[in-house]
Design a protein around this motif. Sequence first.
Motif, PDB file in Angstrom:
ATOM      1  N   MET A   1       0.371   3.880   2.022  1.00 25.81           N
ATOM      2  CA  MET A   1       0.523   4.399   3.382  1.00 25.81           C
ATOM      3  C   MET A   1       1.613   3.642   4.136  1.00 25.81           C
ATOM      4  O   MET A   1       1.921   2.497   3.816  1.00 25.81           O
ATOM      5  N   PRO A   2       2.224   4.272   5.153  1.00 26.63           N
ATOM      6  CA  PRO A   2       3.305   3.595   5.869  1.00 26.63           C
ATOM      7  C   PRO A   2       2.801   2.570   6.882  1.00 26.63           C
ATOM      8  O   PRO A   2       1.699   2.688   7.413  1.00 26.63           O
ATOM      9  N   VAL A   3       3.639   1.564   7.129  1.00 23.37           N
ATOM     10  CA  VAL A   3       3.405   0.603   8.211  1.00 23.37           C
ATOM     11  C   VAL A   3       4.510   0.788   9.240  1.00 23.37           C
ATOM     12  O   VAL A   3       5.690   0.837   8.880  1.00 23.37           O
TER      13      VAL A   3
ATOM     14  N   ALA B   1       0.388  -6.224   3.891  1.00 19.41           N
ATOM     15  CA  ALA B   1      -0.695  -5.294   3.569  1.00 19.41           C
ATOM     16  C   ALA B   1      -0.763  -5.123   2.066  1.00 19.41           C
ATOM     17  O   ALA B   1       0.246  -4.868   1.407  1.00 19.41           O
ATOM     18  N   SER B   2      -1.947  -5.277   1.515  1.00 16.91           N
ATOM     19  CA  SER B   2      -2.177  -5.077   0.089  1.00 16.91           C
ATOM     20  C   SER B   2      -3.588  -4.525  -0.056  1.00 16.91           C
ATOM     21  O   SER B   2      -4.333  -4.474   0.915  1.00 16.91           O
ATOM     22  N   PRO B   3      -3.970  -4.124  -1.271  1.00 12.83           N
ATOM     23  CA  PRO B   3      -5.346  -3.640  -1.428  1.00 12.83           C
ATOM     24  C   PRO B   3      -6.401  -4.682  -1.031  1.00 12.83           C
ATOM     25  O   PRO B   3      -7.542  -4.327  -0.749  1.00 12.83           O
ATOM     26  N   ASP B   4      -6.037  -5.955  -0.979  1.00 12.18           N
ATOM     27  CA  ASP B   4      -6.999  -6.979  -0.567  1.00 12.18           C
ATOM     28  C   ASP B   4      -7.207  -7.031   0.939  1.00 12.18           C
ATOM     29  O   ASP B   4      -8.213  -7.569   1.399  1.00 12.18           O
ATOM     30  N   GLY B   5      -6.245  -6.551   1.728  1.00 12.34           N
ATOM     31  CA  GLY B   5      -6.420  -6.613   3.168  1.00 12.34           C
ATOM     32  C   GLY B   5      -5.100  -6.505   3.892  1.00 12.34           C
ATOM     33  O   GLY B   5      -4.050  -6.264   3.282  1.00 12.34           O
ATOM     34  N   ILE B   6      -5.164  -6.687   5.215  1.00  9.44           N
ATOM     35  CA  ILE B   6      -3.994  -6.562   6.074  1.00  9.44           C
ATOM     36  C   ILE B   6      -3.921  -7.800   6.959  1.00  9.44           C
ATOM     37  O   ILE B   6      -4.888  -8.135   7.639  1.00  9.44           O
TER      38      ILE B   6
ATOM     39  N   VAL C   1       3.641  -9.356   8.888  1.00 10.48           N
ATOM     40  CA  VAL C   1       2.631  -8.350   8.580  1.00 10.48           C
ATOM     41  C   VAL C   1       2.637  -8.188   7.066  1.00 10.48           C
ATOM     42  O   VAL C   1       3.704  -8.010   6.472  1.00 10.48           O
TER      43      VAL C   1
ATOM     44  N   VAL D   1      -6.984   2.694  -9.497  1.00  9.23           N
ATOM     45  CA  VAL D   1      -5.886   3.291 -10.263  1.00  9.23           C
ATOM     46  C   VAL D   1      -5.459   2.275 -11.315  1.00  9.23           C
ATOM     47  O   VAL D   1      -5.170   1.124 -10.985  1.00  9.23           O
TER      48      VAL D   1
ATOM     49  N   LEU E   1      -8.927   1.235  -4.987  1.00  8.00           N
ATOM     50  CA  LEU E   1      -8.692   2.138  -3.864  1.00  8.00           C
ATOM     51  C   LEU E   1      -9.846   2.143  -2.881  1.00  8.00           C
ATOM     52  O   LEU E   1      -9.671   2.362  -1.693  1.00  8.00           O
ATOM     53  N   ASP E   2     -11.040   1.930  -3.387  1.00  3.67           N
ATOM     54  CA  ASP E   2     -12.208   2.139  -2.536  1.00  3.67           C
ATOM     55  C   ASP E   2     -13.426   1.520  -3.198  1.00  3.67           C
ATOM     56  O   ASP E   2     -13.567   1.577  -4.417  1.00  3.67           O
TER      57      ASP E   2
ATOM     58  N   ARG F   1      -5.233  -1.321  -9.227  1.00  5.46           N
ATOM     59  CA  ARG F   1      -5.415  -1.412  -7.776  1.00  5.46           C
ATOM     60  C   ARG F   1      -6.764  -0.813  -7.450  1.00  5.46           C
ATOM     61  O   ARG F   1      -7.074   0.281  -7.930  1.00  5.46           O
TER      62      ARG F   1
ATOM     63  N   LEU G   1       0.841  -1.199   0.000  1.00  8.79           N
ATOM     64  CA  LEU G   1       0.000   0.000   0.000  1.00  8.79           C
ATOM     65  C   LEU G   1       0.873   1.245   0.000  1.00  8.79           C
ATOM     66  O   LEU G   1       2.063   1.197   0.308  1.00  8.79           O
TER      67      LEU G   1
END
Lengths: 446, 446
Positions: free
Chosen positions: B293-295, B307-312, B305, B362, B347-348, B345, B291
């Motif tokens: 955003m930062p982790v 994180a992708s557009p599919d989930g965390i 850990v 996107v 986004l929402d 990807r 993603l």
Amino acid sequence: MQIILLSGGSGKRLWPLSNNARSKQFLPLLQSPDGNVESMVQRVVRQIGESRLSGTITIATNSAQHDIIINQLGDNVDTVTEPERRDTFPAIALASGYLSMAKGCSADEVVVIMPCDPYTETEYFDVIADMVAAVENDAADLVLMGITPTYPSTKFGYVVPMSEDSGKDILRVKRFTEKPDVQRAEELLAQNAFWNGGVFAFRLGYMVNILEKYISAASFEELRSRYGELPKISFDYEVAEKAESVAVLPFNGKWKDLGTWNSLTEELSSNAIGNVVIGENAPNTHVVNELGMPVFCNGVSDVVVAASPDGILVCGKEYSENIKNYVDNLSPRPMYEERRWGSYRVLDTTTYNDGYMSLTKVLQLKSGRYISYQLHNHREEMWTIVDGEGVVVIDGAIRNVTRGDVVAIKKGQKHAIKALTDLQIVEVQMGDSLVEEDILRFDWEW
Amino acid sequence: MQIILLSGGSGKRLWPLSNNARSKQFLPLLQSPDGNVESMVQRVVRQIGESRLSGTITIATNSAQHDIIINQLGDNVDTVTEPERRDTFPAIALASGYLSMAKGCSADEVVVIMPCDPYTETEYFDVIADMVAAVENDAADLVLMGITPTYPSTKFGYVVPMSEDSGKDILRVKRFTEKPDVQRAEELLAQNAFWNGGVFAFRLGYMVNILEKYISAASFEELRSRYGELPKISFDYEVAEKAESVAVLPFNGKWKDLGTWNSLTEELSSNAIGNVVIGENAPNTHVVNELGMPVFCNGVSDVVVAASPDGILVCGKEYSENIKNYVDNLSPRPMYEERRWGSYRVLDTTTYNDGYMSLTKVLQLKSGRYISYQLHNHREEMWTIVDGEGVVVIDGAIRNVTRGDVVAIKKGQKHAIKALTDLQIVEVQMGDSLVEEDILRFDWEW
């Protein structure tokens, strides 16, 4: 009687949920009696309404928090916004000047100052009502709340009462001690000292007199314009420690500062908030997810996971008090903000090789609210209306918009939108600089 | 000599990075020699190119993976796409028919079948070269690779060699045993049995004869159209276990199945991939963030850990082999896919009260690639061009687009776009049904 709620702070100790625009008191994470969730500031305002306190609430805050306060508490909350961030003495002085000059409160009226983020129960407000009575009975010029300490904390200021008043309901204050080291804190506990809870009661005239040592203004507008003349100093230093007649009322009920993930998670409405699945092997684990995508968590213990458009935190709870240094520079700008008109979420930002940038947001406008008439010098914006109905103004031309409509806003074009129903918009910003500050506002009569 | 790489599988064991469109072999997480990252399939193709194997590679896959294979390996990879998912026997039979009928390979040519996801080193390919030589020397009709077991696994099939061949370079196979229980596995180890590594070598004619027991097709097109007539059965059952002349070549080098987070993280190019900060107190912790955003991760140990557009995912590594049941239904659709033209990807996504939906993506198109001429019956699309230059076709009308342009595509409108340079587009879909399957494709001559 008047209540001044202090709403300040920024900081990243509850990153990624808190950011410069959303301090900890605005996070909607606590269980409310009606089964929904509420933020700390919503909780305190609700508790005041349910308490014996009958005063009017004025929220002393800064311009960054003004919109979120309106969004969470409604249009009819009274606010005093400091022109710049200074410290608690100038903030309280400004609010007192507001009560005196703008609202015309009398010098005899009792004012209570309280923070907006303590996590407490009914008894807390009972003690505040007793403090108000103590001022009305002229027990002292300044009456404050003393929290009965539970351990020798080095995070709090201490209030040392006269030893001969020990056991009384109202104790005269001998002196104050700022955040001590552990050894000194243990000595203070042996002297029956209290933590300074940041709750103060006094007559309005008392504070106005102190204010007038610095500024003798003819109107609140003048006071506000001269705000920079007030010293950057805390109320404790400038007022409490110099006061000749100070009393303390003890409070030994539930009182917590939910300022770190470790303390906050103890009071969350649920272990899993948002689109979250926690597996069977995740004891004492809390997950707060403000993103649309799901979070799955398993095989960890004593961990907090928090996900928002600003970022994703995965932290052992015992380490959660020290995240600030790590995360301070992780989020270059707030990715979620509540505004007077609703809220926005940033979905995506990209900077291209030539420095050009794009940023995609979802805007949610509440029915009847509007975004002010404005222009941007460094970006264009494309709005795709994805839900609801609204009215758009572009350079004075009015048109109705609904699902599927696209509004292209070029650099320098004045634009505004009003929601006729709840409105959802996907906004794509493009330009050489994409900052919230690139904005010029104009008047528009709706 | 011909190499058939089997690329199948879907599954969620590496959720959220793997999804129905992106199996584990396509995750770009491994260190490549040039300092970049590569996926497992890219690694195997690179390793084949560097090995003693001189064969042509044909990838046997399904339609869901076809685009990502092109995107990762380039247009000039030879692929055979099964019309529907069946099992390894029909997939290998179809690919063999392709080599024989479409490519005209001779019946004497040696074919190697290999999976595309073992994590191995050079020695693995040396053994395969020896297997090819064994077939060429007529050591057996079918030659397979036997992995020297490291523990009595219950996950693998076993190959039991003739005891009198013990110690030879090429061992005759006595029998096969499918996934045994632990006690049986220990007995197999005592008999010097091997794990079946899924690597097979044979002459093309051998496999074509078996295929012709089911379908005697005049052309590859006919074979493919009659694919459903082939039994849903594994190559092991249908071919290996029935073969009269089978030999095994032992391999005892590095060989790992990176099919779970626990095994995959041991080979990741870094502990922190993507926009990630790991604190000082996070031993044996791996974070993969796709993603924007930062982790931030700290105060945990032995955790993965992702994180992708599919989930965390936040999971203790020892629990990471059992995530499938938890996450199987978490993501209703793939939120990231690689396509022939690039990738998208999500986004929402939002579903409104009346069932209407919106979805923001996107799209990233590679220079020179294009999205096929198509229409949708249930949705409209708004494209905002945020970077690059391209050509758009709407119902036959051609226009050039660049930054800041908006393209509105109504339901039923035919549309296509070609990237003249790398192109980035924000797409907003709106409609009563937003699924990838709502698509009708047409021809367009660029």
